[in-house]
Design an enzyme around this catalytic site. Structure first.
Site, mmCIF file in Angstrom:
data_model
loop_
_atom_site.group_PDB
_atom_site.id
_atom_site.type_symbol
_atom_site.label_atom_id
_atom_site.label_comp_id
_atom_site.label_asym_id
_atom_site.label_seq_id
_atom_site.Cartn_x
_atom_site.Cartn_y
_atom_site.Cartn_z
ATOM 1 N N ASP A 96 -7.497 -7.328 22.403
ATOM 2 C CA ASP A 96 -6.800 -8.570 22.751
ATOM 3 C C ASP A 96 -7.019 -9.613 21.662
ATOM 4 O O ASP A 96 -8.127 -10.099 21.464
ATOM 5 C CB ASP A 96 -7.321 -9.098 24.092
ATOM 6 C CG ASP A 96 -6.452 -10.201 24.653
ATOM 7 O OD1 ASP A 96 -5.589 -10.730 23.916
ATOM 8 O OD2 ASP A 96 -6.623 -10.540 25.845
ATOM 9 N N ASN A 98 -7.325 -0.788 6.205
ATOM 10 C CA ASN A 98 -6.905 -1.421 7.450
ATOM 11 C C ASN A 98 -5.396 -1.637 7.550
ATOM 12 O O ASN A 98 -4.838 -1.609 8.657
ATOM 13 C CB ASN A 98 -7.624 -2.771 7.591
ATOM 14 C CG ASN A 98 -7.044 -3.623 8.690
ATOM 15 O OD1 ASN A 98 -7.289 -3.408 9.870
ATOM 16 N ND2 ASN A 98 -6.241 -4.623 8.303
ATOM 17 N N TYR A 149 3.953 6.305 15.568
ATOM 18 C CA TYR A 149 2.680 5.608 15.371
ATOM 19 C C TYR A 149 1.504 6.536 15.689
ATOM 20 O O TYR A 149 0.562 6.655 14.888
ATOM 21 C CB TYR A 149 2.621 4.355 16.248
ATOM 22 C CG TYR A 149 1.285 3.648 16.188
ATOM 23 C CD1 TYR A 149 0.976 2.819 15.115
ATOM 24 C CD2 TYR A 149 0.337 3.825 17.190
ATOM 25 C CE1 TYR A 149 -0.261 2.177 15.046
ATOM 26 C CE2 TYR A 149 -0.900 3.193 17.124
ATOM 27 C CZ TYR A 149 -1.190 2.373 16.056
ATOM 28 O OH TYR A 149 -2.408 1.748 15.979
ATOM 29 N N VAL A 156 0.807 -1.220 0.000
ATOM 30 C CA VAL A 156 0.000 0.000 0.000
ATOM 31 C C VAL A 156 0.841 1.272 0.000
ATOM 32 O O VAL A 156 0.306 2.366 -0.200
ATOM 33 C CB VAL A 156 -0.978 0.029 1.197
ATOM 34 C CG1 VAL A 156 -1.962 -1.129 1.126
ATOM 35 C CG2 VAL A 156 -0.239 0.066 2.526
ATOM 36 N N LYS A 164 -1.404 7.932 13.016
ATOM 37 C CA LYS A 164 -2.829 7.655 13.164
ATOM 38 C C LYS A 164 -3.630 8.949 13.359
ATOM 39 O O LYS A 164 -4.783 9.051 12.899
ATOM 40 C CB LYS A 164 -3.065 6.690 14.322
ATOM 41 C CG LYS A 164 -2.630 5.259 14.024
ATOM 42 C CD LYS A 164 -3.400 4.666 12.846
ATOM 43 C CE LYS A 164 -3.113 3.191 12.651
ATOM 44 N NZ LYS A 164 -3.901 2.601 11.549
ATOM 45 N N SER A 213 -6.822 4.802 15.428
ATOM 46 C CA SER A 213 -6.338 4.203 16.674
ATOM 47 C C SER A 213 -6.584 5.156 17.831
ATOM 48 O O SER A 213 -6.579 6.387 17.648
ATOM 49 C CB SER A 213 -4.832 3.918 16.572
ATOM 50 O OG SER A 213 -4.300 3.508 17.821
#
Length: 248
Positions: free
Chosen positions: A193, A96, A160, A70, A164, A147
């Site tokens: 989880d 995603n 990160y 991507v 996001k 996120s």
């Protein structure tokens, strides 16, 4: 009416980037169960992708796995063309595919920073841009995967979290730029989880800090994506945190 209620995506075509494993796989399965024809992309997880395609096909719709990086425009363009060829069009795009990494701020390298932004931010931009013609033709929907880290600062995840946060803003910009033909929304998972043994201790710790006193599941993220996939077209530009209240 009954089929429309039980299988609200019947007759729809969906593309999920990074759909071979983890949250992408869970989302793909939920959409196939809802009646959609599903294409997933993968980069290195070829075996996982084939297993997922077999599971997707068991719901009776078309299923295909497409290799795609991507971060690379040519690879994305080829993947969108293959999606159109295999599924005949596109109604829902789920961005995603992403990477996650921990790094102390003073040790974070430019290479790490650029790599995270390439996958997490450039990727959704490139895939969305290449898919526009297909999505406009069907008044489709784009659902980005954000996120909680894009809403709250995590000191050991500067690159990160920043990537996001950029996805969240990209969602809002796209919602304005692509209206009224395309609705664009974002799901922002908290602590999910996935049963990984290496993360068990951390997950127990985070569950205690979460108001709902547990971590989330892939099915709950898939349900949030399904909400946007089946929601009225009037809903656009929204960031939905699925975090059990952890971000409050």
């Amino acid at each position: 009416m009954k089929n429309g209620t039980l299988r609200p995506l019947l007759g729809k075509s969906v593309l999920i980037t990074g759909g071979a494993r983890r949250l992408g796989r869970g989302t793909a399965l939920a959409m196939a169960a809802a009646g959609a024809d599903v294409a997933i992309t993968f980069r290195n997880s070829a075996a996982d992708a084939q297993h997922t395609v077999i599971d997707l096909a068991s719901f009776g719709g078309r299923a295909v796995a497409i290799r795609c990086d991507v971060t690379d425009q040519k690879s994305v363009r080829a993947a969108i063309k293959e999606t159109a060829r295999e599924l005949g069009g596109l109604d829902v795009l789920v961005n995603n595919a992403a990477n996650y990494e921990t790094a102390e701020f003073d040790k974070l390298t430019v290479k790490q920073w650029d790599a995270i932004f390439a996958s997490n931010t450039r990727g959704p931009f490139l895939v969305s841009q290449e898919a526009l013609k297909l999505l406009r033709a069907r008044r489709g929907k784009i659902i980005n995967m954000g996120s909680l880290g894009g809403l709250r600062p995590w000191p050991t995840h500067a690159h990160y979290c920043s990537s996001k946060a950029a996805v969240h803003m990209l969602t809002k910009v796209m919602a304005m730029a692509l209206a009224p033909e395309i609705a664009v929304n974002c799901v922002a998972p908290g602590m999910i989880d996935l049963g990984e043994k290496a993360a068990a201790g951390f997950m127990r710790k985070m569950a205690k800090q979460t108001p709902m006193q547990r971590n989330g599941t892939d099915k709950e993220i898939a349900a949030a994506v399904m909400f946007f996939a089946t929601a009225p077209h009037f809903i656009t530009g929204q960031i939905l945190a699925v975090d059990g209240g952890l971000g409050l």
